[in-house]
Motif scaffolding. Structure first.
Motif, short mmCIF file in Angstrom:
data_model
loop_
_atom_site.label_atom_id
_atom_site.label_comp_id
_atom_site.label_asym_id
_atom_site.label_seq_id
_atom_site.Cartn_x
_atom_site.Cartn_y
_atom_site.Cartn_z
N LYS A 112 0.91 -1.48 -0.77
CA LYS A 112 -0.49 0.13 -0.40
C LYS A 112 1.04 1.58 0.31
O LYS A 112 2.02 1.06 0.19
CB LYS A 112 -1.20 -0.26 1.10
N GLN A 113 0.46 2.31 -0.34
CA GLN A 113 0.53 3.46 -0.25
C GLN A 113 1.20 4.53 0.56
O GLN A 113 -0.51 4.67 1.25
CB GLN A 113 0.04 4.77 -1.67
N ALA A 114 1.67 4.77 1.68
CA ALA A 114 1.14 6.13 2.25
C ALA A 114 0.89 6.95 2.20
O ALA A 114 1.39 7.89 1.23
CB ALA A 114 2.74 5.79 3.75
N LYS A 115 0.15 7.90 2.80
CA LYS A 115 -0.79 8.71 2.74
C LYS A 115 0.66 9.97 2.45
O LYS A 115 1.08 11.33 1.50
CB LYS A 115 -1.87 9.54 3.72
N TYR A 116 0.84 10.18 4.26
CA TYR A 116 2.41 11.00 4.25
C TYR A 116 3.34 10.59 5.20
O TYR A 116 3.08 9.93 6.04
CB TYR A 116 1.74 12.25 5.31
N ILE A 117 4.58 11.09 4.46
CA ILE A 117 5.64 10.52 5.88
C ILE A 117 6.25 11.90 5.78
O ILE A 117 6.34 12.54 4.76
CB ILE A 117 6.28 9.74 4.98
N THR A 118 5.95 12.19 7.78
CA THR A 118 6.56 14.08 7.39
C THR A 118 8.10 13.08 8.72
O THR A 118 7.83 12.32 9.81
CB THR A 118 5.35 13.70 8.04
N TYR A 119 8.60 14.70 9.15
CA TYR A 119 10.01 14.11 9.02
C TYR A 119 10.25 15.07 9.93
O TYR A 119 9.75 16.62 9.88
CB TYR A 119 11.15 14.63 8.66
#
Length: 205
Positions: A112-119
């Motif tokens: 699946k695709q993550a909606k957001y990956i935030t750092y």
């Protein structure tokens, strides 16, 4: 000419003021949403540390050896300086917390695709990585990605879909709560969590 100016003053200024008001409200909504997200993150991280102390199977300095060696997410290592990641684009800033994303990042999590990956960086150092899935139903893929890489969780809640992996430098908190429409996980630095807490105490003195 005077009549034209009068008409603008009466009618032309109103849409302009309304547009400015809408813009202000939109900005406030974004700020409120960000504040809510920060509170949620802080609660999950604090909760993770409390659970580690009380219930974790591996509450000692050791913990999950694979997570200790990884100490981050993909090629990102917790505690790294922001200067090491020039492709990140800043999305928000609240005090010493600065949030970034990579618009060209591969967000594939298992199938699946993550909606957001935030750092999130605190005082210029990578504090945590938050992964948000597009749908709550995608939580199994996110959970599976951690199990495949780190094995079974150090601790899991008996009644709620909460899972935690612990190590000396890093902790993973996975959450798929019924009140949220998406599954999320936070990989955070234990040392920076402690530093941030100590900084808050100093400010409060």
């Amino acid at each position: 000419m005077k009549n034209c100016l009068l008409l603008f003053a009466l009618f032309g200024a109103a849409p302009l003021a309304h547009a400015q008001q809408e813009k202000s409200l939109t900005g406030k909504a974004k700020a409120d949403s960000l504040s809510a997200e920060i509170r949620w993150e802080s609660e999950r991280i604090r909760e993770s540390m409390l659970l580690r102390t009380k219930y974790a199977k591996t509450p000692d300095a050791g913990g999950n050896a694979k997570l200790e060696a990884k100490n981050g997410f993909r090629t990102f290592r917790l505690g790294d300086d922001i200067s090491k990641y020039p492709l990140l684009v800043k999305r928000a800033e609240v005090g010493e917390l600065k949030y970034y994303r990579n618009p060209n990042e591969n967000r594939q999590i298992v199938k699946k695709q993550a909606k957001y990956i935030t750092y999130c960086f605190y005082k210029g150092k990578l504090y945590h990585v938050k992964i948000q899935m597009a749908e709550k139903e995608d939580s199994e893929d996110l959970l599976m990605s951690f199990v495949l890489e780190y094995g079974n969780a150090s601790f899991s809640h008996k009644q709620l879909p909460w899972f935690y992996w612990y190590s000396n430098p890093a902790t993973i908190a996975f959450n798929s709560h019924s009140t949220k429409s998406t599954a999320e996980a936070i990989i955070f630095s234990n040392a920076i969590y402690t530093q941030k807490a100590n900084d808050a105490e100093e400010v409060g003195k």
